[in-house]
Enzyme design. Structure first.
Site, short mmCIF file in Angstrom:
data_model
loop_
_atom_site.label_atom_id
_atom_site.label_comp_id
_atom_site.label_asym_id
_atom_site.label_seq_id
_atom_site.Cartn_x
_atom_site.Cartn_y
_atom_site.Cartn_z
N THR A 1 0.82 -1.21 0.00
CA THR A 1 0.00 0.00 0.00
C THR A 1 0.85 1.26 0.00
O THR A 1 0.50 2.24 -0.64
CB THR A 1 -0.93 0.01 1.22
OG1 THR A 1 -1.76 -1.16 1.17
CG2 THR A 1 -1.82 1.23 1.24
N THR B 1 2.07 -4.14 4.59
CA THR B 1 2.02 -4.35 6.03
C THR B 1 1.65 -5.77 6.44
O THR B 1 2.01 -6.21 7.54
CB THR B 1 1.04 -3.37 6.69
OG1 THR B 1 -0.26 -3.54 6.13
CG2 THR B 1 1.50 -1.93 6.49
N ASP B 2 0.92 -6.49 5.60
CA ASP B 2 0.38 -7.78 6.05
C ASP B 2 1.45 -8.80 6.41
O ASP B 2 1.26 -9.61 7.32
CB ASP B 2 -0.54 -8.37 4.98
CG ASP B 2 -1.88 -7.66 4.90
OD1 ASP B 2 -2.16 -6.80 5.76
OD2 ASP B 2 -2.67 -7.97 3.98
N LYS C 1 1.78 -7.36 13.29
CA LYS C 1 0.59 -6.60 12.91
C LYS C 1 -0.59 -7.13 13.72
O LYS C 1 -0.90 -8.32 13.67
CB LYS C 1 0.32 -6.73 11.41
CG LYS C 1 -0.84 -5.86 10.94
CD LYS C 1 -1.00 -5.89 9.42
CE LYS C 1 -2.14 -4.98 8.99
NZ LYS C 1 -2.32 -4.93 7.52
#
EC number: 6.3.5.-
Length: 436
Positions: free
Chosen positions: A101, A177-178, A254
């Protein structure tokens, strides 16, 4: 006229292009809007249209007719090539983009998000970065983080090592980020670094007014210039743009699907806080200083490692399957202190007999694995299952991949897994770590 061809042929038959304003007629209904680009893996029998209401719809092309209302232009994503100025008085920071992202942009006319930003675009989209350093920028991959693979960790580590050898004073990696915490752990094991290596990302794309990318990127550069020569994750520390935290690459996870402050240190405290462009290192953290290490690269890994979550009703078939398929190691997410049903114990014994290390972690995340408390745990220990101590399951998985790259001997792998290589486990767990 009825068309059963694919969307590409359909568009050619009617002379339609991405960005055109079109009208599609289907029986007694018609839809007017802008023709959007479609994902490569989308059903080929549909068009995607943005309506004047702002909503996107998919229209099956079978039994439809179409007409061009107005020609448009296909959205152009990116800023094009421009030269980034160099200032001899500033430090040299390498920015490596892998996608995600933070490396995506949105076309506001169509609403489509494209993971097509280059590392150079990141600098140009965030011009304030130029106040802090010189930049060598490269796009290593252009993928979303769910598509990350262990082989990509190796390539990233090699590129980072090359940049450091070429004189980079710090490295920033833009990442989705995942799976960022998997990559941060992998780089922590593969690299001993004399300079900061900072991994960052965003929950919202770089060009959106609500994006968290700008603060994360700038603070990552600030961190990359600092005295903290470790692999860290830099992300928002609150929902607002007040400050960011630096988390140790092997102790971060996360923890929320969409919040800006989604990343948390697990069984540890953040190692630094960045606020008003200043890095404040946690005084309780004994950090590695810039230049204290010589650069070392060790990217030998074993990719065939299984990752299994225990659940009520799990059968030994899950373990037997991985053994039969030739997996070299297994990570188990057990319950509580590190438990699984007794039914699995014979399969763990078979794994030990076949030189396949099994590492026990906990779904609880916080606290430590302790298989000595209950009889089931002691039975698990008796068949050679190795404690993951207080490592997160994800870090344990990455470490086992790396450990098996160093040796295929069970005893040696056990020693590696229970040796603190990159600060992946603590000597004790405290209530402070849980409440942070």
């Amino acid at each position: 006229m009825t068309y059963k061809e694919n969307a590409k042929n359909y568009m050619e038959n009617y002379g339609l292009g991405i960005g055109d304003k079109i009208k599609v007629n289907k029986e007694d209904i018609s839809y007017t809007g802008i023709l959007l680009d479609r994902p490569e893996d989308a059903d080929d029998g549909y068009l995607v249209i943005k309506l004047s209401s702002g909503y996107n719809i998919g229209v099956a092309i079978e039994n439809t007719t179409a007409e061009l209302i107005e020609k448009g232009e296909k959205p152009k994503i990116g800023f094009g090539e421009t030269e980034i100025p160099h200032d001899d008085s500033k430090q040299n920071i390498s920015i490596v983009s892998t996608g995600g992202t933070v490396s995506s942009v949105i076309d506001y006319r169509t609403g489509a998000v494209h993971p097509a930003f280059t590392a150079s675009d990141l600098v140009k989209a965030n011009p304030e970065l130029l106040d802090y350093a010189n930049y060598n920028v490269k796009a290593l991959y252009n993928i979303l983080s769910e598509d990350m693979k262990p082989e990509y960790w190796v390539k990233a580590a090699e590129e980072i090592a090359n940049d450091i050898s070429d004189g980079a004073d710090g490295v920033v990696i833009a990442h989705g980020t995942d799976t960022m915490h998997y990559t941060s752990a992998a780089l922590s094991f593969m690299l001993k670094t004399p300079v900061p290596i900072i991994i960052t990302g965003a929950q919202r794309s770089s060009d959106r007014p609500s994006s968290d990318a700008n603060i994360n990127l700038i603070d990552s550069v600030i961190a990359a210039k600092s005295d903290l020569a470790e692999v860290c994750v830099c992300m928002h520390g609150s929902l607002n743009d007040e400050y960011t935290y630096l988390h140790k690459g092997t102790k971060v996870r996360k923890m929320h699907t969409s919040r800006r402050d989604t990343f948390r240190s697990i069984n540890a405290q953040p190692i630094a806080k960045i606020q008003n462009r200043k890095v404040s290192i946690n005084p309780e953290y004994n950090y590695t200083k810039r230049g204290a290490n010589e650069l070392e690269l060790n990217t030998s890994i074993e990719e065939k490692v299984g990752f299994i979550k225990s659940f009520p009703g799990i059968s030994k078939d899950y373990i037997e399957y991985h053994i039969d398929k030739g997996y070299k190691g297994l990570v188990i997410e057990g319950t509580g202190l590190g438990h699984v049903p007794n039914d699995l114990i014979d399969s763990f014994k078979r794994a030990q007999d076949e030189n396949i290390p099994v590492i026990m972690t906990s779904q609880c995340l916080y606290g430590r694995v302790n298989m000595n408390v209950y009889s089931t745990g002691r039975n698990i220990l008796d068949v050679g299952v190795i404690s993951g101590i207080d490592m997160t399951p994800e870090t344990t998985y990455v470490k086992l991949c790396w450990a098996l790259g160093q040796s295929d001997d069970y005893a040696e792998v056990k020693e590696i897994m229970q040796t603190n290589v990159a600060g992946e486990f603590g000597e004790k767990s405290t209530i402070k770590d849980f409440l942070n």
